[in-house]
Design a protein around this motif. Structure first.
Motif, PDB file in Angstrom:
ATOM      1  N   TYR A  94       4.140   0.135  -5.209  1.00  0.00           N
ATOM      2  CA  TYR A  94       3.602   1.007  -6.263  1.00  0.00           C
ATOM      3  C   TYR A  94       4.336   0.778  -7.581  1.00  0.00           C
ATOM      4  O   TYR A  94       3.719   0.589  -8.641  1.00  0.00           O
ATOM      5  N   SER A 146       0.686   8.958  -8.353  1.00  0.00           N
ATOM      6  CA  SER A 146       1.807   8.880  -7.415  1.00  0.00           C
ATOM      7  C   SER A 146       1.570   7.668  -6.533  1.00  0.00           C
ATOM      8  O   SER A 146       0.515   7.030  -6.604  1.00  0.00           O
ATOM      9  N   LYS A 147       2.538   7.354  -5.689  1.00  0.00           N
ATOM     10  CA  LYS A 147       2.376   6.182  -4.823  1.00  0.00           C
ATOM     11  C   LYS A 147       1.230   6.361  -3.847  1.00  0.00           C
ATOM     12  O   LYS A 147       0.693   5.386  -3.323  1.00  0.00           O
ATOM     13  N   ASP A 148       0.810   7.605  -3.591  1.00  0.00           N
ATOM     14  CA  ASP A 148      -0.281   7.870  -2.655  1.00  0.00           C
ATOM     15  C   ASP A 148      -1.612   8.161  -3.344  1.00  0.00           C
ATOM     16  O   ASP A 148      -2.628   8.358  -2.683  1.00  0.00           O
ATOM     17  N   ASN A 149      -1.599   8.229  -4.673  1.00  0.00           N
ATOM     18  CA  ASN A 149      -2.825   8.570  -5.393  1.00  0.00           C
ATOM     19  C   ASN A 149      -2.848   7.859  -6.745  1.00  0.00           C
ATOM     20  O   ASN A 149      -2.138   8.240  -7.681  1.00  0.00           O
ATOM     21  N   LYS A 173      -5.068   0.412  -3.924  1.00  0.00           N
ATOM     22  CA  LYS A 173      -5.769   1.530  -3.275  1.00  0.00           C
ATOM     23  C   LYS A 173      -6.279   1.140  -1.899  1.00  0.00           C
ATOM     24  O   LYS A 173      -6.198   1.920  -0.952  1.00  0.00           O
ATOM     25  N   LEU A 176      -3.817   1.492   0.891  1.00  0.00           N
ATOM     26  CA  LEU A 176      -3.358   2.820   1.266  1.00  0.00           C
ATOM     27  C   LEU A 176      -4.071   3.278   2.534  1.00  0.00           C
ATOM     28  O   LEU A 176      -5.195   2.857   2.814  1.00  0.00           O
ATOM     29  N   THR A 179      -8.310   8.084   3.686  1.00  0.00           N
ATOM     30  CA  THR A 179      -8.232   9.531   3.590  1.00  0.00           C
ATOM     31  C   THR A 179      -9.582  10.162   3.868  1.00  0.00           C
ATOM     32  O   THR A 179     -10.629   9.589   3.588  1.00  0.00           O
TER      33      THR A 179
END
Length: 456
Positions: A94, A146-149, A173, A176, A179
């Motif tokens: 990220y 963020s690293k997740d979004n 993305k 990841l 989700t």
């Protein structure tokens, strides 16, 4: 570290470069402490306090910021030379992605970026933001990325008409975890699905519960000075054991085995009765050279000898045997004696062969070997997240299990090849190498594990 060397590095870094290094270090030093840093010496002190002041980490920082001269200073300092261990150190994918975007954005694009987020970030903060890294830091404070979004970041790259950078963010993305509608990890396929009846000539049968065992040999600590500690290996253990447990396998982890212990343990495993199991999985994580893996005592084990142990096991005939090898495959010069011994071994033929009947399955069939890299190459490992190959392998197997397409393992490994080869964190390309003699398609799905298998 060598203090005079650090002082020379400090003299060669201007304030802009120090700010870039601070941004790259923001995953290991908190934001408030970073704001106190005025020069590279301050940064080195903070890194030392956190236990990150070492030449491996600094080398990765200087490679990222394209300061080859400082990298050469590090590498030429014999007092602080460290084996790189073929790992991309501590920088997250990220953080590296954000830095790449910063490098590629012109001043005009940075101003456009600030305009697009001025309704979500205070004007005084944006006015102080002279670079894309400053804007990204403010976006992180505001919870926009963020690293997740990175959805907002992807949207911004599209709105600034930067197609290549939009593709970069999209690639991140895609790596990841999937989700669900609520933003959490999508578990819909973790529940048992009703599967269509399978053609027994087309698919391997996976009906036993447990499916079998997943044996993981993980070497992290080595004696002597030739092989350094394999930081991140514990994460590989965890990722593999958790994933294959969801596939219905019983994970069995062996850590820090010498060369003799590796051979001894696998010989014992090959003697067991697999008649009530559908498959076997063996994962070996260690240092390696071409065609061999290294025990914790620094001694070598030929991979072919390990694979051969399971070719003559009657209760595994016609069943998939999966081997995943996370190790470098650099060339090793052989002495004349070693070459002679290998030649003699290659001519040996087992006297107790059970394949006299032509109707019996071939002993070389139904094997899959997933090598982390091709011969003469290194296999890269992140010191916190684990090996790049194992990370991608686990993610792609999980994605396939969650997908309604029922992709078989060879399809999955093709994706693994592509994603490892293009992985953002690897400076020098790494290409995995699957080898197989599978005779059917193997589709791994999540099941509820029940029962146990003997451990070794």
């Amino acid at each position: 570290m060598n203090r005079p060397l650090l002082a020379r590095i400090d003299d060669d870094l201007d304030s802009r470069e120090v700010a870039e290094l601070c941004f790259l270090c923001s995953d290991v030093i908190n934001r408030k402490q970073l704001e106190e840093i005025k020069c590279a010496r301050d940064l080195f002190v903070k890194l030392e306090e956190k236990g990150f002041l070492n030449s491996t980490f600094l080398a990765e920082l200087f490679r990222t910021t394209r300061r080859a001269d400082l990298l050469n200073m590090l590498e030429s300092d014999s007092r602080e030379r460290e084996e790189t261990d073929a790992c991309p150190a501590y920088l997250s994918e990220y953080r590296l992605m954000l830095y790449k975007i910063h490098e590629d954005l012109t001043d005009d694009k940075v101003e456009t970026l600030k305009f697009l987020v001025n309704d979500q970030i205070a004007k005084r903060q944006l006015d102080k933001s002279s670079t894309a890294l400053n804007v990204f830091a403010e976006m992180e404070k505001a919870g926009l990325i963020s690293k997740d979004n990175v959805d907002k970041l992807h949207e911004l790259m599209i709105n600034t008409d930067n197609v290549p950078l939009a593709k970069t963010v999209k690639g991140y993305k895609d790596r990841l975890p999937p989700t669900g509608p609520g933003g959490g990890v999508n578990n819909h396929s973790a529940q048992q699905e009703t599967m269509p009846s399978e053609d027994i000539d087309e698919f391997y049968s996976l009906t036993q519960n447990p499916r079998g065992c997943c044996v993981i040999i993980s070497n992290e600590d080595f004696t002597g000075s030739k092989y350094r500690k394999r930081l991140g290996s514990k994460m590989d253990d965890e990722n593999l054991s958790n994933l294959f447990k969801r596939f219905g396998f019983v994970p069995i982890i062996h850590t820090n085995l010498t060369a003799d212990k590796i051979t001894e343990m696998l010989k014992e495993l090959s003697k067991r009765d697999f008649s009530k199991e559908d498959a076997l999985v063996v994962c070996v994580l260690s240092h390696g050279e071409r065609g061999i893996i290294i025990g914790t005592d620094g001694k070598e084990v030929k991979l072919d000898n390990l694979f051969d142990l399971f070719k003559n096991v009657p209760s595994l005939f016609g069943k998939p045997k999966l081997f995943f090898i996370q190790a470098c495959q650099d060339e090793v010069p052989l002495t004349a004696t070693q070459k002679t011994n290998q030649d003699e071994q290659s001519k040996e033929t087992p006297s107790d062969s059970v394949f006299s009947d032509a109707s019996c399955p071939s002993k070389d069939g139904d094997i899959l070997i997933g090598m982390a890299t091709v011969p003469y190459s290194k296999a890269y490992r992140h010191t916190e997240k684990g090996s790049i190959y194992i990370q991608v392998l686990c993610q792609e197997l999980e994605n396939a299990a969650n997908s309604p397409k029922r992709d078989d393992i060879l399809t999955v490994l093709t994706r693994v090849n592509r994603k490892v080869n293009n992985h953002f964190m690897i400076r020098n390309k790494q290409m995995p190498e699957p080898k197989y003699t599978l005779t059917k398609r193997l589709v791994l799905r999540f099941v509820e594990l029940s029962g146990t298998v003997p451990t070794y």
